[in-house]
Design an enzyme around this catalytic site. Structure first.
Site, PDB file in Angstrom:
ATOM      1  N   ASP A  70       0.852  -1.182   0.000  1.00  0.00           N
ATOM      2  CA  ASP A  70       0.000   0.000   0.000  1.00  0.00           C
ATOM      3  C   ASP A  70       0.894   1.240   0.000  1.00  0.00           C
ATOM      4  O   ASP A  70       1.847   1.312   0.785  1.00  0.00           O
ATOM      5  CB  ASP A  70      -0.874  -0.017   1.260  1.00  0.00           C
ATOM      6  CG  ASP A  70      -2.308   0.350   0.982  1.00  0.00           C
ATOM      7  OD1 ASP A  70      -2.520   1.438   0.417  1.00  0.00           O
ATOM      8  OD2 ASP A  70      -3.202  -0.438   1.315  1.00  0.00           O
ATOM      9  N   ASP A 115      -3.163   4.551  -2.275  1.00  0.00           N
ATOM     10  CA  ASP A 115      -4.243   5.078  -1.447  1.00  0.00           C
ATOM     11  C   ASP A 115      -4.662   6.472  -1.914  1.00  0.00           C
ATOM     12  O   ASP A 115      -3.800   7.342  -2.108  1.00  0.00           O
ATOM     13  CB  ASP A 115      -3.715   5.149  -0.007  1.00  0.00           C
ATOM     14  CG  ASP A 115      -4.790   5.447   1.006  1.00  0.00           C
ATOM     15  OD1 ASP A 115      -5.640   4.580   1.224  1.00  0.00           O
ATOM     16  OD2 ASP A 115      -4.769   6.551   1.587  1.00  0.00           O
ATOM     17  N   GLU A 149      -6.496   4.011  -5.976  1.00  0.00           N
ATOM     18  CA  GLU A 149      -7.833   4.169  -5.389  1.00  0.00           C
ATOM     19  C   GLU A 149      -8.402   5.499  -5.881  1.00  0.00           C
ATOM     20  O   GLU A 149      -7.735   6.530  -5.774  1.00  0.00           O
ATOM     21  CB  GLU A 149      -7.729   4.163  -3.863  1.00  0.00           C
ATOM     22  CG  GLU A 149      -9.087   4.091  -3.198  1.00  0.00           C
ATOM     23  CD  GLU A 149      -9.055   4.433  -1.718  1.00  0.00           C
ATOM     24  OE1 GLU A 149      -9.987   4.038  -1.018  1.00  0.00           O
ATOM     25  OE2 GLU A 149      -8.103   5.109  -1.268  1.00  0.00           O
ATOM     26  N   HIS A 176     -11.191  -3.448   2.901  1.00  0.00           N
ATOM     27  CA  HIS A 176     -11.252  -3.119   4.328  1.00  0.00           C
ATOM     28  C   HIS A 176     -12.101  -1.888   4.632  1.00  0.00           C
ATOM     29  O   HIS A 176     -12.281  -1.538   5.788  1.00  0.00           O
ATOM     30  CB  HIS A 176      -9.823  -2.910   4.831  1.00  0.00           C
ATOM     31  CG  HIS A 176      -9.169  -1.751   4.139  1.00  0.00           C
ATOM     32  ND1 HIS A 176      -8.846  -1.753   2.790  1.00  0.00           N
ATOM     33  CD2 HIS A 176      -8.815  -0.530   4.590  1.00  0.00           C
ATOM     34  CE1 HIS A 176      -8.332  -0.594   2.468  1.00  0.00           C
ATOM     35  NE2 HIS A 176      -8.293   0.165   3.534  1.00  0.00           N
ATOM     36  N   ASP A 177     -12.580  -1.205   3.608  1.00  0.00           N
ATOM     37  CA  ASP A 177     -13.426  -0.022   3.806  1.00  0.00           C
ATOM     38  C   ASP A 177     -14.898  -0.306   3.505  1.00  0.00           C
ATOM     39  O   ASP A 177     -15.746   0.571   3.705  1.00  0.00           O
ATOM     40  CB  ASP A 177     -12.993   1.115   2.860  1.00  0.00           C
ATOM     41  CG  ASP A 177     -11.598   1.626   3.169  1.00  0.00           C
ATOM     42  OD1 ASP A 177     -11.180   1.556   4.340  1.00  0.00           O
ATOM     43  OD2 ASP A 177     -10.929   2.095   2.223  1.00  0.00           O
TER      44      ASP A 177
END
Ligand code: NOJ
Length: 564
Positions: free
Chosen positions: A98, A199, A257, A333-334
């Site tokens: 990440d 991210d 993202e 995870h979100d």
């Protein structure tokens, strides 16, 4: 369409805090991931995306980094990480890390320096502004609620944080920031990683002057800044520079993202010739069951209209066809657990989990599996807000209850359907205490359904969701059409059945998916009915002799045929 390994791969996301705890402190860790690599190998994934493992005070579970080149104590040491990489590569699994460079932690040495004085040489690594009329410099809403500005009395100025106040935004206008990020990327790539998940990467260029956002909500003093922060004027310039300085020098996977991205932005960023990244995580399809895409409305459940899902997915497929590349996901995870959200986590949990997997794995693009998805893990309902750990959830609860006067029970319902901790409960390995995740006290409670839903049960049942995923992954290796075939939506207006074909060099796939618990009838469009057929995969027993021109689908039924 050019061939590439990252198009042919399946990516598995590990959220290390919740994956497997090897030392009994209640927190998943790197040695825990090493111990479970054979499990991932059995599943058949090609790439692991590891959520952040860098040094962090964990205000946002590692998305607040205080040292980009060191490992968080909770997760182990650099030697553990090196062993993990080595063990993965030995098994033929690639590793992508990440990359969180829109912001750092406020405990990062750059920020510690920056806040010391207005003339500190790191001051301009971040956005510092004087107040306006005794208040914040502008009206921007942080994505986690409240103002996006925090006042710092030491220097009598505010700093910008689009997420928590412990996540100050880096100022990408400053060439020193960009150089430092590129150097850090090289450092990891030279250690042998195979790519980055970036991210909130489309946030790195803010509109000059940082003007006020238009007032779209009168309920709150702060406003969603939208295009003032997303896809800003210098985004492509910064990403092109990153490509030239770093990305072009390695054979790597890059996925950005990209909340609020449209298919047009998708082509610009992922275009094979002129773009910068391999693929994006777009958000349009995971916003379809919310009242609003952001603010409190994001938490309010709206039933999915399948026609909207067809429109969004098909728009992305058609826009990128032959030019760019899609990533395929429902979960991370979100996001809440996909089977609870778009399937049925009760009676048809197994069938609907398999149907949703078929949907993702049969579209053009690179499929992403989020840990636990492959065993059909579900959302969770903890009784008390105290049982939740996610800072976004806590902020929303506080604002909705205390500032907006919502009924706490109603707010808990929103958390049950949309909260990020749905995805963050520990991985359910077996039916032992704490689902076999830890010998200690888990950092967040396990989902009480672990006695039934766990990996040990899945591995013991040839008909499990796990083995269905394994078959989907194998099919992708056997049939290039699954990777490279052209997508065509059929039955456009059917409200319950999502059906499409893939075609390549005289061969065709037919994918038929019932997104409902009903039993709608499926009629094959006339030209397809004439072709030879072979059933590649389905989530119910199918009578091979039966004519597929007219079938009544069972609840959440999924079938994939090869036609020629
Ligand atoms: C997106 C990440 O996926 C999320 O978990 C995080 O809170 C924000 N970016 C801020 O880094």
């Amino acid at each position: 369409m050019k061939k590439a390994w990252w198009k042919e791969s399946i990516v598995y996301q590990v959220y290390p805090r919740s994956f497997y705890d090897s030392n009994g402190d209640g927190i998943g860790d790197l040695r825990g991931v090493i111990q479970k690599l054979d499990y991932l190998k059995t599943l058949g994934v090609d790439v692991v995306w590891l959520s952040p493992v860098y040094k962090s005070p964990n205000d946002d579970n590692g998305y607040d980094i205080s040292d980009y080149q060191d490992i968080m104590d909770d997760f182990g040491a650099m030697a553990d990480w090196e062993e993990l990489l080595d063990e993965m590569h030995q098994r033929g699994i690639k590793l992508i890390m990440d990359l969180v460079v829109n912001h750092t932690s406020d405990e990062h040495p750059w920020f510690v320096e920056a806040r010391k004085s207005r003339d500190n040489s790191y001051r301009d690594f971040y956005y510092w502004r004087p107040g306006k009329d005794g208040a914040e410099p502008n009206n921007w809403l942080s994505f986690f609620g409240g103002s996006a500005w925090e006042y710092d009395s030491a220097t009598d100025e505010y700093y910008l944080h689009m997420f928590t106040k412990k996540q100050p935004d880096l100022n990408w206008e400053n060439p020193r920031v960009r150089r430092a990020v590129y150097d850090m990327m090289h450092w990891w790539l030279k250690k042998g990683i195979d790519g980055f998940r970036m991210d909130v990467i489309t946030l790195i260029s803010k509109t000059p002057g940082l003007p006020d956002a238009p007032v779209t909500s009168t309920e709150m003093p702060y406003q969603f800044p939208g295009d003032l922060v997303f896809h800003g004027p210098r985004l492509m310039e910064f990403l092109r520079e990153m490509k030239q300085e770093v990305l072009s020098k390695y054979d790597m996977l890059t996925v950005g993202e990209a909340a609020t991205a449209t298919p047009e932005i998708g082509i610009e960023i992922t275009h094979e010739e002129t773009g910068v990244l391999n693929m994006l995580f777009q958000f349009e399809h995971v916003e379809l069951d919310s009242a609003e895409p952001h603010g409190v409305g994001k938490w309010q459940h709206k039933p999915l209209d399948l026609l909207e899902m067809k429109r969004v997915m098909t728009n992305w497929q058609k826009a990128l066809e032959g030019k760019g590349w899609n990533s395929l996901y429902f979960s991370n995870h979100d996001q809440p657990r996909q089977v609870s959200r778009f399937g049925d986590d009760g009676e048809y949990r197994v069938e609907s989990a398999k149907m949703l997997a078929t949907f993702l794995h049969m579209q053009p693009g690179t499929p992403y599996i989020y840990q636990g998805e492959e065993i059909g893990m579900t959302n969770v309902k903890f009784e008390s807000i105290e049982d939740y750990r996610d800072i976004e959830t806590h902020n929303m609860y506080r604002i909705a209850v205390n500032e907006m006067g919502f009924d706490p029970r109603f707010v808990m319902e929103m958390i049950y359907s949309k909260g990020r901790d749905n995805a963050r409960t520990p991985f359910q390995w077996d039916d032992m205490e704490n689902a076999g995740f830890t010998h200690g006290l888990p950092w967040i409670k396990v989902n009480p359904n672990y006695k039934e839903i766990n990996a040990a049960n899945a591995l013991a049942d040839p008909d499990s969701i796990f083995y269905y995923y394994q078959r989907l992954i194998r099919l992708r290796k056997q049939h290039p059409i699954i990777v490279y075939g052209t997508y065509t939506l059929i039955l456009d207006d059917h409200p319950q059945i999502y059906a499409f074909t893939r075609s390549m060099k005289g061969e065709r796939l037919l994918v038929v998916l019932n997104f409902s618990g009903d039993t709608p009838a499926f009629s094959l469009p006339a030209p397809l009915a004439l072709e030879n057929q072979e059933l590649l995969i389905s989530n119910y027993p199918v009578d091979a002799e039966k004519d597929i021109c007219q079938i009544t689908l069972r609840p959440y039924e999924a079938r994939v045929y090869r036609l020629w």
